[in-house]
Design an enzyme around this catalytic site. Structure first.
Site, mmCIF file in Angstrom:
data_model
loop_
_atom_site.group_PDB
_atom_site.id
_atom_site.type_symbol
_atom_site.label_atom_id
_atom_site.label_comp_id
_atom_site.label_asym_id
_atom_site.label_seq_id
_atom_site.Cartn_x
_atom_site.Cartn_y
_atom_site.Cartn_z
ATOM 1 N N HIS A 151 -43.561 19.715 -14.067
ATOM 2 C CA HIS A 151 -44.916 19.524 -13.571
ATOM 3 C C HIS A 151 -44.921 19.771 -12.066
ATOM 4 O O HIS A 151 -43.869 19.765 -11.415
ATOM 5 C CB HIS A 151 -45.390 18.109 -13.884
ATOM 6 C CG HIS A 151 -45.581 17.850 -15.341
ATOM 7 N ND1 HIS A 151 -46.254 16.747 -15.828
ATOM 8 C CD2 HIS A 151 -45.192 18.553 -16.440
ATOM 9 C CE1 HIS A 151 -46.272 16.777 -17.149
ATOM 10 N NE2 HIS A 151 -45.625 17.864 -17.545
ATOM 11 N N GLU A 209 -45.735 17.996 -9.492
ATOM 12 C CA GLU A 209 -45.143 16.943 -8.679
ATOM 13 C C GLU A 209 -43.617 16.957 -8.778
ATOM 14 O O GLU A 209 -42.916 16.787 -7.774
ATOM 15 C CB GLU A 209 -45.660 15.557 -9.114
ATOM 16 C CG GLU A 209 -47.155 15.391 -8.986
ATOM 17 C CD GLU A 209 -47.895 15.675 -10.283
ATOM 18 O OE1 GLU A 209 -48.940 15.036 -10.511
ATOM 19 O OE2 GLU A 209 -47.422 16.540 -11.068
ATOM 20 N N CYS A 215 -49.097 12.273 -14.364
ATOM 21 C CA CYS A 215 -48.865 11.789 -15.725
ATOM 22 C C CYS A 215 -47.835 10.663 -15.673
ATOM 23 O O CYS A 215 -47.342 10.291 -14.603
ATOM 24 C CB CYS A 215 -48.354 12.932 -16.601
ATOM 25 S SG CYS A 215 -46.673 13.462 -16.177
ATOM 26 N N CYS A 249 -44.498 11.807 -14.012
ATOM 27 C CA CYS A 249 -44.598 12.061 -12.579
ATOM 28 C C CYS A 249 -44.904 10.794 -11.796
ATOM 29 O O CYS A 249 -44.476 10.656 -10.647
ATOM 30 C CB CYS A 249 -45.655 13.124 -12.310
ATOM 31 S SG CYS A 249 -45.222 14.744 -12.998
#
Length: 203
Positions: A93, A95, A128, A131
C-alpha cells in the site's frame, strides 16, 4: 471494474525467492519536487493526492498516495504509491511503500530514532488496518489523512478491522492525527479510478 485477481502463469512464478525489490514507478521524479519544502498540511496532502492521481492516470496502481516529511523544515523524505498489482504484493500500500523507503533513506527501522527530526505522514486516504498498525511502528509522530475509510469502502476496497478505538490507541501513544484534510480532492481520485475501471483487489 475487475474484482478477481489474475493468476500468474507457472512460467512467471519464482521458486524460493531470496530477495524482494520495492521500487516506485518511473514517473515519480517527474511529478515530485524533491527540493521544495512542504510547509503546510495542505502542501503535504496535495502531494499525497497528486501521487494517487498520477498512479491512476498512468495505470500503475490503485488510487492511493503517501508522503513522509520532516516536521518544521517540511523536507520531503520519501513518497509511496499503491503498488499492490504492479509489484504483485498485497502489502505494498502507499503508506507501506513510503515507510520502507523513508527508513531506507535515514538508515534505520524507526523514524523516531534519537537525534532524528520528527516525521509526519500524509496519506490520501485513512490507512487500512495493516497500514495503521505500521504507522505506529514506523516512528512517525503526526498523521494527515484525506479521504475516509468509508470513501474507500464505497469503492469496494477492504479496509480491515479499524475502529474508533484504533485511532484512540494511536492518540494515546502520542501520535497527532488530522483526518478529512482536502477530502473532496482525495475522493475525486476515487471517482477517476472508478471511471477508468480500476481493479479492486482484495475486496
Amino acid at each position: 471494474m475487475a474484482s478477481e485477481s489474475r493468476v500468474p502463469s507457472p512460467e512467471s512464478r519464482t521458486s524460493h525467492p531470496r530477495e524482494l525489490t520495492v521500487a516506485l514507478p518511473d514517473w515519480v521524479d517527474a511529478v515530485v519536487d524533491w527540493e521544495r519544502p512542504y510547509a503546510t498540511d495542505e502542501d503535504k496532502m496535495r502531494l499525497a493526492i497528486a501521487l494517487s492521481r498520477e498512479n491512476v492516470q498512468r495505470g500503475t496502481g490503485g488510487p492511493f498516495g503517501a508522503a513522509i516529511t520532516e516536521q518544521g523544515t517540511g523536507r520531503l523524505v520519501a513518497v509511496g504509491v499503491n503498488s499492490v498489482v504492479r509489484l504483485g504484493n498485497c502489502t505494498l500500500h502507499a503508506e507501506m511503500v513510503a515507510f520502507q523507503l523513508a527508513q531506507a533513506a535515514v538508515g534505520t527501522f524507526t523514524l523516531a530514532a534519537a537525534g532524528m527530526p520528527v516525521h509526519e505522514l500524509a496519506t490520501s486516504c485513512d490507512p487500512c488496518a495493516m497500514c495503521l498498525g505500521a504507522t505506529l511502528w514506523s516512528g512517525v509522530r503526526r498523521v494527515l489523512c484525506g479521504a475516509t475509510r468509508d470513501d474507500a469502502m464505497l469503492l469496494r476496497f477492504e479496509e480491515g478491522p479499524v475502529f474508533a478505538s484504533s485511532w484512540r490507541y494511536l492518540s494515546h501513544r502520542g501520535l497527532e492525527i488530522r483526518r478529512g484534510l482536502l477530502r473532496e480532492e482525495a475522493v475525486a481520485v476515487f471517482d477517476l479510478y472508478r471511471q477508468k475501471g480500476g481493479e479492486i483487489y482484495n475486496g
